[in-house]
Structure formats: C-alpha cells, structure tokens
Write an enzyme that holds these catalytic residues in place. Sequence first.
Site, PDB file in Angstrom:
ATOM      1  N   CYS A  84       0.948  -1.160   0.039  1.00 49.36           N
ATOM      2  CA  CYS A  84      -0.208  -0.046  -0.307  1.00 49.36           C
ATOM      3  C   CYS A  84       0.904   0.930   0.118  1.00 49.36           C
ATOM      4  CB  CYS A  84      -0.874   0.128   1.139  1.00 49.36           C
ATOM      5  SG  CYS A  84      -0.241   0.323   2.801  1.00 49.36           S
ATOM      6  N   ASN A 140       2.276   1.370   4.360  1.00 51.41           N
ATOM      7  CA  ASN A 140       2.552   0.363   5.082  1.00 51.41           C
ATOM      8  C   ASN A 140       2.351   0.502   6.699  1.00 51.41           C
ATOM      9  OD1 ASN A 140       5.525  -1.940   5.648  1.00 51.41           O
ATOM     10  ND2 ASN A 140       3.180  -2.520   5.291  1.00 51.41           N
ATOM     11  N   CYS A 184      -1.373   0.859   7.371  1.00 46.62           N
ATOM     12  CA  CYS A 184      -2.969   0.557   7.467  1.00 46.62           C
ATOM     13  C   CYS A 184      -3.229  -0.555   6.849  1.00 46.62           C
ATOM     14  CB  CYS A 184      -3.882   1.756   7.078  1.00 46.62           C
ATOM     15  SG  CYS A 184      -3.492   3.404   7.866  1.00 46.62           S
ATOM     16  N   ARG A 185      -3.669  -0.433   5.259  1.00 51.10           N
ATOM     17  CA  ARG A 185      -3.836  -1.401   4.606  1.00 51.10           C
ATOM     18  C   ARG A 185      -3.229  -2.767   4.555  1.00 51.10           C
ATOM     19  NH1 ARG A 185      -4.988   2.456  -0.269  1.00 51.10           N
ATOM     20  NH2 ARG A 185      -3.009   2.969   0.498  1.00 51.10           N
ATOM     21  N   SER A 186      -1.859  -2.371   3.926  1.00 48.33           N
ATOM     22  CA  SER A 186      -1.055  -3.902   3.804  1.00 48.33           C
ATOM     23  C   SER A 186      -0.746  -4.514   5.034  1.00 48.33           C
ATOM     24  CB  SER A 186      -0.007  -3.447   2.888  1.00 48.33           C
ATOM     25  OG  SER A 186       0.889  -2.542   3.417  1.00 48.33           O
ATOM     26  N   ASP A 192      -7.855   3.823   0.866  1.00 48.52           N
ATOM     27  CA  ASP A 192      -7.099   4.200   2.068  1.00 48.52           C
ATOM     28  C   ASP A 192      -8.051   4.890   2.990  1.00 48.52           C
ATOM     29  OD1 ASP A 192      -4.983   5.609   3.480  1.00 48.52           O
ATOM     30  OD2 ASP A 192      -4.154   6.772   1.738  1.00 48.52           O
TER      31      ASP A 192
HETATM   32  P1  4NP Z   1      -1.802   2.967   4.070  1.00 45.78           P
HETATM   33  O1  4NP Z   1      -2.639   4.177   4.621  1.00 45.78           O
HETATM   34  O2  4NP Z   1      -1.323   3.141   2.550  1.00 45.78           O
HETATM   35  O3  4NP Z   1      -3.124   1.944   4.058  1.00 45.78           O
HETATM   36  O4  4NP Z   1      -0.854   2.422   5.306  1.00 45.78           O
HETATM   37  C1  4NP Z   1      -1.752   5.522   4.766  1.00 45.78           C
HETATM   38  C2  4NP Z   1      -0.940   5.572   5.842  1.00 45.78           C
HETATM   39  C3  4NP Z   1      -0.407   6.758   6.021  1.00 45.78           C
HETATM   40  C4  4NP Z   1      -0.349   7.884   4.717  1.00 45.78           C
HETATM   41  C5  4NP Z   1      -1.144   7.677   3.720  1.00 45.78           C
HETATM   42  C6  4NP Z   1      -1.832   6.494   3.863  1.00 45.78           C
HETATM   43  N1  4NP Z   1       0.032   9.163   5.128  1.00 45.78           N
HETATM   44  O5  4NP Z   1       0.226   9.831   4.170  1.00 45.78           O
HETATM   45  O6  4NP Z   1       1.112   9.372   5.818  1.00 45.78           O
END
Ligand code: 4NP
Length: 165
Positions: free
Chosen positions: A10, A13, A15-17, A132
């Site tokens: 993702c 790294n 939240c989703r992955s 996201d």
């Molecule tokens: P992820 O979510 O891609 O599912 O881990 C996010 C975590 C942090 C950010 C964006 C998406 N960020 O902008 O810091």
Amino acid sequence: MKTVSICFVCLGNICRSPTAEGVMRHLVDEAKLAERIVIDSAGTGDWHIGEPPDERAQLAASRRGYELAGLRGRQIAAADFDRFDLLIAMDDKNIVALRQICPPHQRDKIRLLMEFVPEADARWSGAREVVDPYFGGVEGFEQVLDQCEVACRGLIAALRPQLLA
Ligand code: 4NP
C-alpha cells in the site's frame, strides 16, 4: 515442496497492507499452509519506515482476532521483485508506483488484491480498490478488514492448485 511468496503493498505500510498481511497469516495458518506461503508487506512511500501499524488498524484487527502489533513499516524496493512471486497492491496508485521500480520482465508479478474476490461475492465483486482509510473514520478500517477477509480467502483458493501441482 512448492512454496509461494507474497508481499502486500500500500502507500504507507501502516494501514491496509499490514492488515492484509495479518488477515492472510491467520487464514493461511487456519488452512495449514504456513510452511508453503511466505507473507510480507511494504509501502511505496517512506514516511512510516520502522513504525508499527496505525493504532486504529491494530484495534480493528484485534477485535476480529488478527495480530498486527509486531509488524513494522518498510518501503518496497526493486530487490523485492526478486524475493517475491506476487506483489499485491491495494489500489491503482500503488500499481503505478510499483511499475516505476519494477524490472520490466517481472511486471506480471504485480496484481491488485481485489482481483482475488470471487465473482459471486455479492458485496465486493467488481470493486477494484481497497480505499485508503488513513484520513477517514473508524468505519474505513472495518471496510479494509471486510475486503481483506474476502480477497485473502480468494487468494488462498487461487494458490491452492499451484501449491499442490
Ligand atoms: P496505508 O495508509 O497506505 O493503508 O498504510 C496510509 C498511511 C499513511 C499515509 C497515507 C496512507 N500518509 O500519508 O502518511
């Protein structure tokens, strides 16, 4: 013994992955395939290297019996295309970022998680992305879990024939 190695990808790294990794580990253990399927996750961005998963993701996952606490953020690298058979992205932006670093002969390893949802699935069939949840509310994290559960079951079903062949 045939094995397959998978890296969920993702943006951050956190939240989703990691959620996909935790769900997949649980389902793979349940299916007694832990020795056959190597599982990891990574982000295309570098903001959260070394950090544990987002607390909202950890809490939502733990309520369903998945453990994310030991995971730490890392950034995907070109060398991961040698290490893994499949790099499974959460959304189309992840796909674009992966293609930018992917050696051309390994492009077929890049897939979308939602491709593995069975066509008959009433709720998620046709959905392309795991959205996201980072800037949204707690319901977004529940939705990520719902999607990961359905897609990871489909992924295991898709891998079984090649592991047993
Ligand atoms: P992820 O979510 O891609 O599912 O881990 C996010 C975590 C942090 C950010 C964006 C998406 N960020 O902008 O810091």
